[in-house]
Design a protein around this motif. Sequence first.
Motif, PDB file in Angstrom:
ATOM      1  N   HIS A   1      39.562  18.608  24.176  1.00 50.08           N
ATOM      2  CA  HIS A   1      38.240  18.329  24.755  1.00 50.08           C
ATOM      3  C   HIS A   1      37.730  16.917  24.457  1.00 50.08           C
ATOM      4  O   HIS A   1      36.914  16.399  25.223  1.00 50.08           O
ATOM      5  CB  HIS A   1      37.221  19.343  24.223  1.00 50.08           C
ATOM      6  N   PHE A   2      38.179  16.322  23.365  1.00 50.08           N
ATOM      7  CA  PHE A   2      37.676  15.008  22.964  1.00 50.08           C
ATOM      8  C   PHE A   2      38.852  14.098  22.617  1.00 50.08           C
ATOM      9  O   PHE A   2      39.758  14.499  21.893  1.00 50.08           O
ATOM     10  CB  PHE A   2      36.751  15.132  21.746  1.00 50.08           C
ATOM     11  N   ARG A   3      38.809  12.885  23.121  1.00 49.82           N
ATOM     12  CA  ARG A   3      39.900  11.950  22.829  1.00 49.82           C
ATOM     13  C   ARG A   3      39.873  11.465  21.385  1.00 49.82           C
ATOM     14  O   ARG A   3      40.893  11.031  20.857  1.00 49.82           O
ATOM     15  CB  ARG A   3      39.823  10.753  23.774  1.00 49.82           C
ATOM     16  N   GLY A   4      38.718  11.517  20.750  1.00 50.19           N
ATOM     17  CA  GLY A   4      38.610  11.073  19.367  1.00 50.19           C
ATOM     18  C   GLY A   4      37.210  11.316  18.847  1.00 50.19           C
ATOM     19  O   GLY A   4      36.363  11.916  19.524  1.00 50.19           O
ATOM     20  N   ARG A   5      36.974  10.847  17.631  1.00 55.61           N
ATOM     21  CA  ARG A   5      35.682  11.089  16.989  1.00 55.61           C
ATOM     22  C   ARG A   5      34.524  10.491  17.771  1.00 55.61           C
ATOM     23  O   ARG A   5      33.436  11.072  17.844  1.00 55.61           O
ATOM     24  CB  ARG A   5      35.698  10.505  15.562  1.00 55.61           C
ATOM     25  N   GLU A   6      34.743   9.325  18.400  1.00 60.84           N
ATOM     26  CA  GLU A   6      33.648   8.692  19.129  1.00 60.84           C
ATOM     27  C   GLU A   6      33.147   9.573  20.260  1.00 60.84           C
ATOM     28  O   GLU A   6      31.933   9.706  20.474  1.00 60.84           O
ATOM     29  CB  GLU A   6      34.093   7.338  19.679  1.00 60.84           C
ATOM     30  N   GLU A   7      34.069  10.206  20.983  1.00 65.50           N
ATOM     31  CA  GLU A   7      33.646  11.099  22.066  1.00 65.50           C
ATOM     32  C   GLU A   7      32.908  12.317  21.523  1.00 65.50           C
ATOM     33  O   GLU A   7      31.966  12.816  22.159  1.00 65.50           O
ATOM     34  CB  GLU A   7      34.841  11.550  22.898  1.00 65.50           C
ATOM     35  N   LEU A   8      33.314  12.789  20.368  1.00 66.35           N
ATOM     36  CA  LEU A   8      32.636  13.924  19.752  1.00 66.35           C
ATOM     37  C   LEU A   8      31.217  13.536  19.355  1.00 66.35           C
ATOM     38  O   LEU A   8      30.254  14.293  19.575  1.00 66.35           O
ATOM     39  CB  LEU A   8      33.438  14.393  18.533  1.00 66.35           C
ATOM     40  N   ILE A   9      31.062  12.346  18.800  1.00 67.91           N
ATOM     41  CA  ILE A   9      29.727  11.865  18.431  1.00 67.91           C
ATOM     42  C   ILE A   9      28.879  11.639  19.678  1.00 67.91           C
ATOM     43  O   ILE A   9      27.671  11.914  19.683  1.00 67.91           O
ATOM     44  CB  ILE A   9      29.843  10.578  17.591  1.00 67.91           C
ATOM     45  N   GLU A  10      29.500  11.144  20.745  1.00 69.97           N
ATOM     46  CA  GLU A  10      28.768  10.956  21.996  1.00 69.97           C
ATOM     47  C   GLU A  10      28.211  12.281  22.504  1.00 69.97           C
ATOM     48  O   GLU A  10      27.093  12.331  23.039  1.00 69.97           O
ATOM     49  CB  GLU A  10      29.681  10.328  23.046  1.00 69.97           C
ATOM     50  N   GLU A  11      28.968  13.358  22.345  1.00 70.42           N
ATOM     51  CA  GLU A  11      28.491  14.671  22.769  1.00 70.42           C
ATOM     52  C   GLU A  11      27.285  15.101  21.937  1.00 70.42           C
ATOM     53  O   GLU A  11      26.309  15.642  22.479  1.00 70.42           O
ATOM     54  CB  GLU A  11      29.609  15.704  22.665  1.00 70.42           C
ATOM     55  N   ILE A  12      27.327  14.858  20.646  1.00 71.06           N
ATOM     56  CA  ILE A  12      26.185  15.198  19.790  1.00 71.06           C
ATOM     57  C   ILE A  12      24.968  14.363  20.190  1.00 71.06           C
ATOM     58  O   ILE A  12      23.844  14.866  20.259  1.00 71.06           O
ATOM     59  CB  ILE A  12      26.532  14.965  18.304  1.00 71.06           C
ATOM     60  N   ALA A  13      25.182  13.086  20.450  1.00 66.84           N
ATOM     61  CA  ALA A  13      24.084  12.211  20.868  1.00 66.84           C
ATOM     62  C   ALA A  13      23.505  12.682  22.200  1.00 66.84           C
ATOM     63  O   ALA A  13      22.278  12.675  22.393  1.00 66.84           O
ATOM     64  CB  ALA A  13      24.578  10.772  20.977  1.00 66.84           C
ATOM     65  N   ARG A  14      24.369  13.082  23.128  1.00 64.38           N
ATOM     66  CA  ARG A  14      23.882  13.582  24.424  1.00 64.38           C
ATOM     67  C   ARG A  14      22.985  14.806  24.223  1.00 64.38           C
ATOM     68  O   ARG A  14      21.902  14.896  24.808  1.00 64.38           O
ATOM     69  CB  ARG A  14      25.066  13.956  25.328  1.00 64.38           C
ATOM     70  N   GLN A  15      23.440  15.726  23.372  1.00 64.45           N
ATOM     71  CA  GLN A  15      22.617  16.893  23.077  1.00 64.45           C
ATOM     72  C   GLN A  15      21.264  16.473  22.498  1.00 64.45           C
ATOM     73  O   GLN A  15      20.225  17.043  22.839  1.00 64.45           O
ATOM     74  CB  GLN A  15      23.337  17.801  22.090  1.00 64.45           C
ATOM     75  N   GLY A  16      21.290  15.473  21.609  1.00 70.94           N
ATOM     76  CA  GLY A  16      20.057  15.006  20.989  1.00 70.94           C
ATOM     77  C   GLY A  16      19.079  14.443  22.002  1.00 70.94           C
ATOM     78  O   GLY A  16      17.871  14.748  21.961  1.00 70.94           O
ATOM     79  N   PHE A  17      19.565  13.618  22.925  1.00 69.63           N
ATOM     80  CA  PHE A  17      18.678  13.059  23.943  1.00 69.63           C
ATOM     81  C   PHE A  17      18.105  14.161  24.832  1.00 69.63           C
ATOM     82  O   PHE A  17      16.945  14.077  25.268  1.00 69.63           O
ATOM     83  CB  PHE A  17      19.418  12.028  24.792  1.00 69.63           C
TER      84      PHE A  17
END
Length: 209
Positions: free
Chosen positions: A56-72
Amino acid sequence: MEETDPRARKSYHHGNLREALAEAALKLVEEKGPLGFTMAEAARLAGVSPAAPYRHFRGREELIEEIARQGFEIFADRLERVVDDPLLSALTAFSMAGQVYIDFARAHPGHYAAMFESGIGLAGDPGLARASDRAMAVLVRLAERLMAHLPAARRPPARMVANHVWALSHGVVELFARGAPGSRAPYSAEEMLESGTGIYLRGLGIVPQ
């Protein structure tokens, strides 16, 4: 034999791996910061193999981006409840936006860190960019509503006002609402934000002196 992390999920439902990984990563961000964990740790906490996250995620950055998206999205939801409240005056609703920012940072420290402390960019993730734009759009609506009584020639740009108040709220959160360096100040984060917003709005002539 490798020990099982006591925080790990016991299992996850088929098709729910993405959510399980985001939930695990969020806990790690809260504990270690957005750059303080690995994909393997997120996998272990989610109760899956080290290779599973890469479905589902190419790496940690994409995983963090998903968390940030949820936050926004959470932040935008909270702002929309303010702007859509018919019982609030334009000034009260606009002022409450800053309080929403403070409350969000306190209630969702992991999301907040992913959004603003991870170094991620918005351009590379369309979903993240849309979520951020949605939150900003609510602030712009609040600013437009607040300035509707002014003649068009005297109205400052609504986006500029929204950006200024977002920046002011962010600064107050960083300095006075998250433990340091202003935690020993003789005034609260809420008092700092209220006075700063009032000075700003009076300076622009949006509210009376």
